[in-house]
Design an enzyme around this catalytic site. Structure first.
Site, PDB file in Angstrom:
ATOM      1  N   GLY A 129      15.674   3.810 -14.833  1.00  0.00           N
ATOM      2  CA  GLY A 129      14.836   4.321 -15.927  1.00  0.00           C
ATOM      3  C   GLY A 129      14.224   3.407 -16.698  1.00  0.00           C
ATOM      4  N   GLY A 130      13.131   2.662 -15.765  1.00  0.00           N
ATOM      5  CA  GLY A 130      12.452   1.511 -16.391  1.00  0.00           C
ATOM      6  C   GLY A 130      13.377   0.350 -16.016  1.00  0.00           C
TER       7      GLY A 130
ATOM      8  N   PHE B 193      38.475  -2.504 -16.306  1.00  0.00           N
ATOM      9  CA  PHE B 193      38.464  -3.657 -15.073  1.00  0.00           C
ATOM     10  C   PHE B 193      40.154  -4.094 -15.114  1.00  0.00           C
ATOM     11  CE2 PHE B 193      38.813  -7.880 -13.438  1.00  0.00           C
ATOM     12  CZ  PHE B 193      38.082  -7.979 -12.274  1.00  0.00           C
TER      13      PHE B 193
ATOM     14  N   ASP C  81      15.469   3.756  -7.862  1.00  0.00           N
ATOM     15  CA  ASP C  81      15.787   3.913  -9.298  1.00  0.00           C
ATOM     16  C   ASP C  81      17.295   4.399  -9.417  1.00  0.00           C
ATOM     17  OD1 ASP C  81      15.122   4.687 -11.873  1.00  0.00           O
ATOM     18  OD2 ASP C  81      13.663   6.350 -11.274  1.00  0.00           O
TER      19      ASP C  81
ATOM     20  N   LYS D 209      11.007   2.226  -4.239  1.00  0.00           N
ATOM     21  CA  LYS D 209      11.187   2.023  -5.524  1.00  0.00           C
ATOM     22  C   LYS D 209      12.482   2.586  -5.435  1.00  0.00           C
ATOM     23  CE  LYS D 209       9.820   3.553 -10.202  1.00  0.00           C
ATOM     24  NZ  LYS D 209       8.741   4.357 -10.825  1.00  0.00           N
TER      25      LYS D 209
ATOM     26  N   ASP E 159       9.323  10.325  -7.579  1.00  0.00           N
ATOM     27  CA  ASP E 159      10.087  11.284  -7.690  1.00  0.00           C
ATOM     28  C   ASP E 159       9.758  12.610  -7.460  1.00  0.00           C
ATOM     29  OD1 ASP E 159      12.723  12.789  -8.014  1.00  0.00           O
ATOM     30  OD2 ASP E 159      12.799  12.100 -10.069  1.00  0.00           O
TER      31      ASP E 159
ATOM     32  N   ASN F 292      19.256   6.634 -12.758  1.00  0.00           N
ATOM     33  CA  ASN F 292      18.745   7.072 -14.138  1.00  0.00           C
ATOM     34  C   ASN F 292      20.138   7.632 -15.022  1.00  0.00           C
ATOM     35  OD1 ASN F 292      16.073   7.052 -14.346  1.00  0.00           O
ATOM     36  ND2 ASN F 292      15.935   8.101 -12.480  1.00  0.00           N
TER      37      ASN F 292
ATOM     38  N   ASP G 132      17.980  -7.521 -13.993  1.00  0.00           N
ATOM     39  CA  ASP G 132      18.994  -8.765 -13.883  1.00  0.00           C
ATOM     40  C   ASP G 132      18.700  -9.748 -12.714  1.00  0.00           C
ATOM     41  OD1 ASP G 132      20.846  -7.941 -11.853  1.00  0.00           O
ATOM     42  OD2 ASP G 132      20.845  -6.193 -13.236  1.00  0.00           O
TER      43      ASP G 132
ATOM     44  N   GLU H   8     -15.171   3.313 -17.082  1.00  0.00           N
ATOM     45  CA  GLU H   8     -13.771   2.839 -17.039  1.00  0.00           C
ATOM     46  C   GLU H   8     -13.592   2.528 -15.504  1.00  0.00           C
ATOM     47  OE1 GLU H   8     -11.275   4.728 -20.600  1.00  0.00           O
ATOM     48  OE2 GLU H   8     -11.548   5.950 -19.065  1.00  0.00           O
TER      49      GLU H   8
HETATM   50  C1  DGJ Z   1      12.622   6.724 -14.074  1.00  0.00           C
HETATM   51  C2  DGJ Z   1      11.607   5.730 -13.778  1.00  0.00           C
HETATM   52  O1  DGJ Z   1      11.768   4.689 -14.326  1.00  0.00           O
HETATM   53  C3  DGJ Z   1      10.398   6.629 -13.651  1.00  0.00           C
HETATM   54  O2  DGJ Z   1       9.274   5.253 -13.388  1.00  0.00           O
HETATM   55  C4  DGJ Z   1      10.311   7.569 -12.639  1.00  0.00           C
HETATM   56  O3  DGJ Z   1      10.545   6.903 -11.352  1.00  0.00           O
HETATM   57  C5  DGJ Z   1      11.358   8.255 -12.966  1.00  0.00           C
HETATM   58  N1  DGJ Z   1      12.622   7.811 -12.962  1.00  0.00           N
HETATM   59  C6  DGJ Z   1      11.375   9.324 -11.810  1.00  0.00           C
HETATM   60  O4  DGJ Z   1      12.457  10.268 -12.050  1.00  0.00           O
END
Ligand code: DGJ
Length: 721
Positions: free
Chosen positions: A520-521, A272, A470, A468, A359, A472, A526, A606
């Protein structure tokens, strides 16, 4: 000394301006009606620098005095909040008080997320500091949410000189403590195991936690607590700081030579160096501060309220989000339109309300080597258009959601062929890959715009209620292929601004859209992201037992409504562990609830359980999302039971959740004590005729049945009767 006091319902924050214009921090804590200047002491300390105007007075030193926004270059050798380099390359500035103003509204920050409140429910104080020699002005902004006991901070730095300056470091907030024996609570982790709470004492020197990954990260979270060493969940003093920012950050906690503590947070100053031409301004992200004298639970509950009602926005801010089924763990990239409809049909039959296509629906995305960047529907794979698929899902009575990863590109894509310069690649060097992909330069408007146009064309083509979003991989190879671009020290920050701009444009164009964040989850979990996405996929780890720990850590700074949490298949795909479907649902219900498996593959018993889970979640949702959350145990620490309960604001309703983490022969009985009830209230338990007193439930506890088998779960619902 002139003092400036910020008052909330239960707290006071006080600063003082010395006759020479230094802005000192006097106090933050329990509400006081007192000039706290008396706390300051003055001694001739060895090797302590004195400002020139102190003359012969060797007892006045900024290296010792508590400061509000410490700058490098004034003789304070502790960690600085700001460091400026002038056009000759000289470091440092000396900021002095110029003016103070107040307004009846909470300030907002252009291009960045910020806490908001209705007019009359928050105010702003602005303190302007300046260094005329360097030609820099700093406006410190304080937002006061009195009812909530929250103080927010951010700063605006302006080049008021005639030449370019460079911001080498610019934090959002710095907080000095004159005394105290403190622990720091921070939330470290890794992919699939985010936000583990770690507590240790603050020691001499600097402890720093942060991210240089271009995202707030799985490894450290931009939320911290400084707690008195005696503080526990229910008692004691603690301070929280949450940075509303989704990129590189740093938090430094320093214990100095006199045992004073400084906690400072903001954008990470590695990578930075932000140039400001004459007249230009820089806005720091916002930090939200909370003080609690009633322990960690009270502190967390304040953050829950703050984020839920004053950070999250949009159509789904306060309503129940649809119970969703996501196909990721059911199919990964290997699916057809038919398979998706098959999953949706069974899910709809059991009461699930939305199908999310993850995805793999676009470009040539049949493995993770290709496709990112090509946001056109793969009609061959889907067996028709996205609109046709979305119609089929809607005809089942479900909503339809779609996964995107706009910030990324595979080299094997049409986009990369056409615009290789859109990706972060340093000329003459081979780029670093992550999950076989490169990062797009979202600091460039045309890149954000190009991806936005592609994605909105898809959204416009079908009925889509949810996205969603994402991300990654982390960012390296920081280079921007912009003509005339010479300073790469601004890119990491401008990248984050580009992401926010993308989200902002999406929300403006589709105000009813629910966006779930994801990296990636929980790699970008934040408070900044929550301004745009009221829920975030908490972790790629869907193992119920590991999730308990992840969600426990997450709960310190973030509300339950923010936590995307799903029931997935067993053996669990990340750990191989087998837990029963009831246990999985009890854990997933401590969040925004959903499923992530093919429900065609579970047994008839179930399926009945799933129907019940959906009924229960709808019944308890309001209590779970709008009630108060209490951590009853630290998983794996106090007992072999993990436990938490939700209590309604009026204390008339409680949902107790318990999961056993181990199993034994001839096991002793565990009693779990609830929290937050009326001591003198009478409570009935759903499904039983027994009446309990609030006191008994809180002080004596509830016996948890001794049963055979691992990882059992109980959910007990009590209402005042
Ligand atoms: C990472 C995400 O956290 C997963 O839930 C899924 O959406 C994959 N990427 C798909 O590539």
């Amino acid at each position: 000394m002139e003092t400036i006091s910020l008052q909330t319902k239960n707290t006071t924050y006080q600063m003082g301006v010395t006759p020479n214009g230094f802005l000192l921090h006097l106090y933050y804590g329990k509400k006081v009606d007192c000039n706290m200047e008396y706390l300051l002491t003055a001694y001739d300390r060895g090797f302590a620098m004195n400002p020139y105007e102190a003359g012969n007075d060797r007892t006045f030193s900024l290296d010792v005095l508590p400061q509000e926004y410490p700058c490098y270059g004034t003789g304070d050798f502790r960690t600085a909040a700001v460091n400026v380099k002038n056009s000759q390359g000289v470091y440092g500035c000396d900021l002095r008080f110029r003016s103070l103003s107040r307004s009846e509204e909470k300030y907002q920050i252009p291009g960045l997320p910020a806490v908001y409140a209705e007019k009359g429910r928050a105010e702003t104080i602005e303190i302007t500091l300046e260094d005329r020699a360097v030609g820099v002005e700093v406006v410190l902004k304080y937002g006061i949410l009195a009812d909530l006991d929250v103080i927010t901070r951010s700063a605006v730095i302006k080049n008021t000189g005639n030449e370019e300056i460079v911001l080498d470091k610019v934090y959002s907030a710095s907080l000095d403590f004159l005394q105290g024996d403190y622990d720091v609570l921070h939330f470290y982790g890794r992919h699939g195991m985010e936000r583990n709470m770690e507590r240790h004492s603050v020691v001499h020197g600097i402890q720093s936690y942060g991210s240089k990954r271009g995202m707030s990260s799985h490894q450290h979270n931009p939320f911290f607590i400084l707690a008195d060493s005696e503080t526990n969940e229910d008692h004691g003093t603690c301070y929280g700081v949450s940075l509303l920012y989704s990129g590189n950050f740093n938090c430094e906690i320093e214990k100095d030579q006199f045992n004073q503590i400084r906690m400072a947070i903001g954008i990470n100053n590695e990578m930075f160096a932000y140039p400001l031409k004459p007249g230009e301004e820089f806005y720091t992200p916002e930090a939200a501060l909370v003080y609690s004298r009633d322990g960690l639970t009270a502190l967390s509950q304040t953050y829950h309220r703050l984020i839920r009602y004053h950070v999250c926005r949009g159509a789904y801010k306060e309503v129940r989000r649809p119970i969703l089924i996501n196909n990721w763990e059911a199919t990964y990239l290997d699916f057809t339109g038919e398979k998706i409809v098959d999953i949706a049909k069974q899910a709809a039959d059991l009461g699930v309300e939305m199908l999310v296509l993850d995805d793999g629906w676009f470009g040539e995305r049949n493995d993770d080597f290709r496709g990112l960047g090509d946001w056109t529907v793969n009609e061959k794979k889907l067996g028709g258009s996205l609109a046709a698929l979305s119609d089929k899902i809607h005809s089942l009575g479900m909503k339809f959601g779609l996964w995107i990863e706009p910030e990324m590109v595979n080299e094997n894509s049409r986009l990369y062929e056409k615009h290789p310069d859109w990706a972060f690649v340093i000329p003459g060097r081979l780029p670093v890959r992550g999950r076989n992909q490169l990062v797009l330069d979202f600091s460039r408007k045309e890149v954000v715009g190009g991806i936005f146009d592609q994605i909105t064309k898809v959204i416009d083509s079908a009925q889509i209620e949810y996205i969603k979003m994402d991300m990654n991989r982390g960012i390296c190879d920081v280079y921007s292929a912009v003509e005339g671009q010479q300073n790469f020290g601004k890119i990491m920050h401008e990248y984050v601004l580009g992401v926010y701009e993308f989200l902002d444009r999406l929300l403006k164009r589709y105000p009813k859209l629910l966006i779930e964040g994801c990296a990636g989850g929980g790699g970008r979990f934040d408070a900044g992201m929550l301004y745009y996405t009221p829920q975030i996929w908490c972790s790629d780890n869907t193992d119920a037992i590991e999730r308990i720990r992840i969600q426990h850590g997450t709960s310190f700074g973030y509300p339950i409504s923010a936590v995307g949490s799903h029931v997935s298949a067993v053996p669990n795909h990340q750990t191989g562990r087998i837990t029963d479907i009831h246990t999985r649902s009890v854990v997933a219900m401590a969040g925004s609830f959903g499923y992530e498996l093919d429900l065609n593959k579970i047994s008839e018993d179930e399926k009945k359980e799933v129907k019940k889970q959906i009924r229960d979640y709808k019944k308890y949702w309001n209590l779970i999302h709008n009630g108060k959350y209490y951590r009853l145990h630290t998983p794996g620490k106090d007992t072999e039971m993990a436990a938490w309960n939700f209590t309604s604001e009026d204390q008339r309703e409680v949902l107790l959740n318990v999961v056993s983490l181990d199993t034994h022969c001839n096991s002793p009985v565990t009693y779990i004590k609830c929290k937050g009830l009326k001591a003198d209230g009478k409570y009935c338990r759903e499904g039983s005729t027994r009446v309990y007193s609030g006191n008994a439930l809180m002080e004596i506890g509830v016996p948890i049945p001794v049963v055979m088998g691992e990882y059992k779960a109980w959910q007990m619902h009590f209402t005042e009767c």
